[in-house]
Scaffold this motif. Structure first.
Motif, PDB file in Angstrom:
ATOM      1  N   UNK A   1       0.986  -1.059   0.121  1.00 38.30           N
ATOM      2  CA  UNK A   1      -0.055   0.134   0.191  1.00 38.30           C
ATOM      3  C   UNK A   1       0.947   1.411   0.157  1.00 38.30           C
ATOM      4  N   UNK A   2       2.240   1.289   0.435  1.00 41.78           N
ATOM      5  CA  UNK A   2       2.898   2.494   0.679  1.00 41.78           C
ATOM      6  C   UNK A   2       3.154   2.896  -0.907  1.00 41.78           C
ATOM      7  N   UNK A   3       3.463   4.358  -0.977  1.00 48.31           N
ATOM      8  CA  UNK A   3       3.864   5.139  -2.087  1.00 48.31           C
ATOM      9  C   UNK A   3       5.342   4.515  -2.310  1.00 48.31           C
ATOM     10  N   UNK A   4       5.232   4.009  -3.806  1.00 49.16           N
ATOM     11  CA  UNK A   4       6.516   3.599  -4.332  1.00 49.16           C
ATOM     12  C   UNK A   4       6.562   2.059  -4.285  1.00 49.16           C
ATOM     13  N   UNK A   5       5.571   1.336  -3.890  1.00 45.26           N
ATOM     14  CA  UNK A   5       5.798  -0.259  -3.686  1.00 45.26           C
ATOM     15  C   UNK A   5       4.906  -1.036  -4.934  1.00 45.26           C
ATOM     16  N   UNK A   6       4.925  -2.161  -4.881  1.00 44.37           N
ATOM     17  CA  UNK A   6       4.523  -2.818  -6.146  1.00 44.37           C
ATOM     18  C   UNK A   6       3.155  -2.564  -6.459  1.00 44.37           C
ATOM     19  N   UNK A   7       2.519  -2.390  -5.678  1.00 38.02           N
ATOM     20  CA  UNK A   7       0.935  -2.177  -5.903  1.00 38.02           C
ATOM     21  C   UNK A   7       0.391  -0.698  -5.775  1.00 38.02           C
TER      22      UNK A   7
ATOM     23  N   UNK B   1       2.841   5.070  -7.474  1.00 36.46           N
ATOM     24  CA  UNK B   1       3.012   6.597  -7.545  1.00 36.46           C
ATOM     25  C   UNK B   1       3.393   7.167  -8.853  1.00 36.46           C
ATOM     26  N   UNK B   2       2.874   6.574 -10.104  1.00 40.56           N
ATOM     27  CA  UNK B   2       3.229   7.070 -11.290  1.00 40.56           C
ATOM     28  C   UNK B   2       2.728   8.491 -11.515  1.00 40.56           C
ATOM     29  N   UNK B   3       1.636   8.965 -10.699  1.00 38.23           N
ATOM     30  CA  UNK B   3       1.202  10.319 -10.950  1.00 38.23           C
ATOM     31  C   UNK B   3       2.160  11.051 -10.368  1.00 38.23           C
ATOM     32  N   UNK B   4       2.607  10.658  -9.293  1.00 40.10           N
ATOM     33  CA  UNK B   4       3.826  11.421  -8.644  1.00 40.10           C
ATOM     34  C   UNK B   4       5.057  11.885  -9.539  1.00 40.10           C
ATOM     35  N   UNK B   5       5.439  10.633  -9.822  1.00 41.67           N
ATOM     36  CA  UNK B   5       6.639  11.029 -11.065  1.00 41.67           C
ATOM     37  C   UNK B   5       6.284  11.882 -12.229  1.00 41.67           C
ATOM     38  N   UNK B   6       4.775  11.659 -12.667  1.00 39.68           N
ATOM     39  CA  UNK B   6       4.527  12.384 -13.833  1.00 39.68           C
ATOM     40  C   UNK B   6       4.355  14.023 -13.291  1.00 39.68           C
ATOM     41  N   UNK B   7       4.152  14.174 -12.228  1.00 45.05           N
ATOM     42  CA  UNK B   7       3.926  15.472 -11.740  1.00 45.05           C
ATOM     43  C   UNK B   7       5.516  16.169 -11.573  1.00 45.05           C
ATOM     44  N   UNK B   8       6.585  15.469 -11.505  1.00 46.50           N
ATOM     45  CA  UNK B   8       7.890  15.695 -11.368  1.00 46.50           C
ATOM     46  C   UNK B   8       8.068  15.977 -12.969  1.00 46.50           C
ATOM     47  N   UNK B   9       7.942  15.409 -13.804  1.00 45.21           N
ATOM     48  CA  UNK B   9       7.929  15.652 -15.221  1.00 45.21           C
ATOM     49  C   UNK B   9       7.257  16.945 -15.696  1.00 45.21           C
ATOM     50  N   UNK B  10       6.383  17.095 -15.299  1.00 40.47           N
ATOM     51  CA  UNK B  10       5.318  18.548 -15.623  1.00 40.47           C
ATOM     52  C   UNK B  10       6.150  19.588 -14.671  1.00 40.47           C
ATOM     53  N   UNK B  11       6.434  19.537 -13.687  1.00 40.50           N
ATOM     54  CA  UNK B  11       7.253  20.518 -12.871  1.00 40.50           C
ATOM     55  C   UNK B  11       8.499  20.987 -13.616  1.00 40.50           C
TER      56      UNK B  11
END
Length: 437
Positions: A405-411, A414-424
């Protein structure tokens, strides 16, 4: 006539040695020397050192050269030392005294340095765009394969369950970190040295802020001595950026070579992307990724080459700096080729789903067995010992069902978080802002 010649002929052997490979390498700089010369001529006209008519002639001639460069017909013959003398000769042959005046208030030191600054600034922008495109390919693959599990490895031993989504997103996020180094290289290259002359300025009333605006530099390299010290620093900063990103690409390529092997079989390359053996007809070798790995390893040595060439030099210009072109320009193009190859190949990789279902991967679920005991109230250390004994005596039965369940784990990738880094990065970075829609 060379632009520095004073009527004394240089020995041919000495000339050949000192010119080196400048004629070939300076073709990379031609576009940028024209750009800087246009700004120089406009500034000289404003300062009253060129007439409006002379400036108009020079601008026309420089536009003609720019068209030749763009069309691929521009060459530097053996009668010229470098691109700078070729361009000045062209302008002088065509416009006489106007061409002779273009070098007023500038030295070949700041002329070469300005072209290199513009070249590296442009390179970091174009390379960053490719790296960002590769990041987005990796994120797309992560999204598409987030539910496809694969064994994660430590010490080359199957360790715990992972996923292709987790693997792809890891490299996407690391390319964003590598872009931070390219942003640093861009910042160093985005300083205008034109007007620093030989390193001590000029007594003419030149306007360095005008040329800075005209060439699109972010700021002026204010101190004339400091401007000359950019030679070596800019190349070194870029070398570290290339080396850092090459480390990421080399690791990615090595993973894919392993994952493509028959023993693991996690991915499959299209047959058209593989090569064969002269003796073993069954072979389908992943040469493309092996070569990416090999080239990336070589590129990681680039900062050392630059450091060794420049580390014992005091301030001021030294001919040693000429070697930086040979050391850097080829690797710059090689790194671009690696990015282009990965952008071409990665989308075509086939992910083999279900590989983790094989019985040989049962042990990687041992941590989940421990977790189940902990949930039942067994202390971690006791649970660890209990499962360890079961693995050793053969009574271990894997608990294959698990949910992270935690951010950055198998399930929860956190792809939205990484995509947010891209947009920033797209919106806030001077390196990318406005470059990518």
């Amino acid at each position: 006539m060379k632009i520095w010649e004073k009527g004394i002929a240089v020995d041919k052997k000495i000339e050949q040695f000192t010119v080196g490979h400048d004629r070939e390498l300076d073709l990379y700089l031609a576009k940028f020397d024209v750009q800087a010369s246009k700004a120089q001529a406009n500034m000289l006209a404003k300062a009253g050192l060129l007439s409006a008519a002379e400036n108009q002639q020079l601008q026309q001639g420089l536009e003609e050269l720019a068209a030749e460069i763009e069309g691929g017909t521009f060459t530097i013959g053996e009668e010229f030392e470098d691109v700078h003398s070729k361009i000045e000769h062209y302008l002088t042959e065509k416009f006489g005294d106007a061409g002779k005046k273009i070098h007023t208030a500038r030295s070949r030191n700041d002329q070469v340095l300005t072209a290199i600054q513009l070249f590296i600034k442009d390179y970091t922008e174009r390379t960053a765009a490719r790296m960002l495109a590769l990041t987005e390919v990796l994120l797309q693959k992560a999204e598409a394969h987030q539910n496809d599990l694969l064994p994660g490895y430590t010490h080359f031993q199957a360790a715990m369950p992972s996923s292709f989504g987790l693997w792809f997103s890891a490299y996407a996020e690391h390319l964003l970190l590598d872009l931070a180094l390219f942003e640093a290289a861009h910042t160093v290259a985005d300083q205008n040295p034109l007007g620093s002359g030989a390193g001590f300025g000029s007594s003419f009333p030149i306007d360095r802020e005008m040329t800075t605006r005209e060439m699109g530099f972010g700021s002026v390299a204010v101190s004339s001595v400091g401007a000359q010290m950019l030679r070596g620093k800019t190349e070194k900063t870029l070398a570290f950026a290339i080396a850092g990103a090459a480390g990421t690409l080399g690791k990615l390529a090595y993973d894919l070579v392993l994952y493509n092997s028959q023993d693991l079989g996690f991915v499959t390359l299209p047959k058209e992307f593989t090569t064969g053996s002269s003796i073993m007809p069954h072979k389908k070798n992943p040469d493309v990724f092996e070569l990416v790995r090999g080239h990336a390893n070589r590129l990681q040595a680039l900062p050392n080459d630059i450091i060794l060439a420049t580390s014992n030099l005091p301030s001021g210009y030294h001919r040693d700096f000429q070697l930086l072109k040979e050391l850097l320009f080829g690797p710059m193009m090689q790194f671009s080729d690696l990015l282009d190859m990965l952008l071409f190949a990665l989308p075509e990789i086939k992910i083999n789903a279900g590989v983790i279902e094989q019985g040989k991967y049962d042990p990687i679920f041992s941590v989940e067995n421990i977790n189940q005991l902990i949930i039942a109230g067994v202390p971690f250390r006791d649970a660890y010992q209990q499962v360890g004994r079961a693995v050793e005596d053969g009574s271990y039965v894997p608990h294959r069902t698990f949910q992270t369940t935690h951010l950055g784990s198998v399930h929860n990738l956190g792809l939205a978080k990484i995509a947010e880094k891209v947009e920033n990065l797209k919106s806030k970075s001077p390196l990318l802002n406005g470059l990518i829609a």
